[in-house]
Write a protein that holds these residues in place. Sequence first.
Motif, PDB file in Angstrom:
ATOM      1  N   GLN A 279       5.744  -3.338  -2.964  1.00 44.78           N
ATOM      2  CA  GLN A 279       4.887  -3.627  -4.122  1.00 44.78           C
ATOM      3  C   GLN A 279       5.340  -2.811  -5.327  1.00 44.78           C
ATOM      4  OE1 GLN A 279       2.579  -5.967  -4.588  1.00 44.78           O
ATOM      5  NE2 GLN A 279       2.232  -5.275  -6.669  1.00 44.78           N
ATOM      6  N   SER A 280       5.685  -1.542  -5.099  1.00 41.83           N
ATOM      7  CA  SER A 280       6.129  -0.696  -6.208  1.00 41.83           C
ATOM      8  C   SER A 280       7.474  -1.183  -6.744  1.00 41.83           C
ATOM      9  CB  SER A 280       6.201   0.776  -5.793  1.00 41.83           C
ATOM     10  OG  SER A 280       7.249   1.004  -4.880  1.00 41.83           O
TER      11      SER A 280
ATOM     12  N   PRO B 150       1.992  -0.387   6.350  1.00 42.54           N
ATOM     13  CA  PRO B 150       1.414  -0.239   5.010  1.00 42.54           C
ATOM     14  C   PRO B 150       2.339   0.519   4.045  1.00 42.54           C
ATOM     15  CG  PRO B 150      -0.230   0.233   6.677  1.00 42.54           C
ATOM     16  CD  PRO B 150       1.077   0.048   7.398  1.00 42.54           C
ATOM     17  N   ILE B 151       3.014   1.538   4.540  1.00 40.57           N
ATOM     18  CA  ILE B 151       3.889   2.340   3.688  1.00 40.57           C
ATOM     19  C   ILE B 151       5.044   1.482   3.129  1.00 40.57           C
ATOM     20  CG2 ILE B 151       5.365   3.172   5.565  1.00 40.57           C
ATOM     21  CD1 ILE B 151       5.459   5.853   4.194  1.00 40.57           C
TER      22      ILE B 151
ATOM     23  N   PHE C 146       5.276   6.027  -8.671  1.00 43.47           N
ATOM     24  CA  PHE C 146       4.748   5.506  -7.417  1.00 43.47           C
ATOM     25  C   PHE C 146       5.887   5.043  -6.511  1.00 43.47           C
ATOM     26  CE2 PHE C 146       2.793   2.370  -4.610  1.00 43.47           C
ATOM     27  CZ  PHE C 146       1.688   3.081  -4.162  1.00 43.47           C
TER      28      PHE C 146
ATOM     29  N   GLN D  19       4.901  -1.867   2.803  1.00 42.65           N
ATOM     30  CA  GLN D  19       4.283  -2.829   1.891  1.00 42.65           C
ATOM     31  C   GLN D  19       4.036  -2.190   0.521  1.00 42.65           C
ATOM     32  OE1 GLN D  19       0.862  -4.328   4.017  1.00 42.65           O
ATOM     33  NE2 GLN D  19       2.124  -5.517   5.421  1.00 42.65           N
ATOM     34  N   GLU D  20       3.588  -0.944   0.518  1.00 42.07           N
ATOM     35  CA  GLU D  20       3.392  -0.222  -0.755  1.00 42.07           C
ATOM     36  C   GLU D  20       4.712  -0.048  -1.486  1.00 42.07           C
ATOM     37  OE1 GLU D  20       1.387   3.503  -0.064  1.00 42.07           O
ATOM     38  OE2 GLU D  20      -0.358   2.511   0.799  1.00 42.07           O
TER      39      GLU D  20
ATOM     40  N   ALA E  72       6.673   6.457  -2.806  1.00 39.63           N
ATOM     41  CA  ALA E  72       6.680   5.536  -1.666  1.00 39.63           C
ATOM     42  C   ALA E  72       8.019   5.616  -0.933  1.00 39.63           C
ATOM     43  CB  ALA E  72       6.410   4.110  -2.145  1.00 39.63           C
TER      44      ALA E  72
END
Length: 145
Positions: free
Chosen positions: A95-96, A88-89, A30, A91-92, A34
């Motif tokens: 998070q990853s 969002p990209i 992931f 933030q992802e 990302a």
Amino acid sequence: MTTKVFTKDEIVEKAKEIAHMIANTEQVEFFKKAEAQINENQYVREKIASLKTLQKQAVNFQHLGKERALKLIEEKIEKIEQEIDELPIVQEFKQSQFEVNNLLQLVSNAIANNVTNEIITSTGGDVLKGETGSKVQNSQPGSCS
């Protein structure tokens, strides 16, 4: 019961095996996707280019002692960083990164805790107290010190 003694090379080999396993987890997959999406995103690339230009200007203004101009540039930098962070990209991606770091920390802690427990157990110590056998024996009444 004899315990096998491992060499440093054998341990490094096992570490490479574990690293390979970690590199092939869902979390890392992931993360790679990302990161690729961020690198392919024109908007993000433009924002990062602007950020780099402003950061160079900030260094120049700081060097020249131009405080007011530096403050304005720093405000622009902060605004762009905020715009990037809100995507969002991004933030992802963050998070990853967090999840991969957690996995690495989990593995690191598991190794450290198990090494400690193995040492305690192999010396006849008390795992619950976290004491090795020598400490347990030396704390007994009537023991020779």
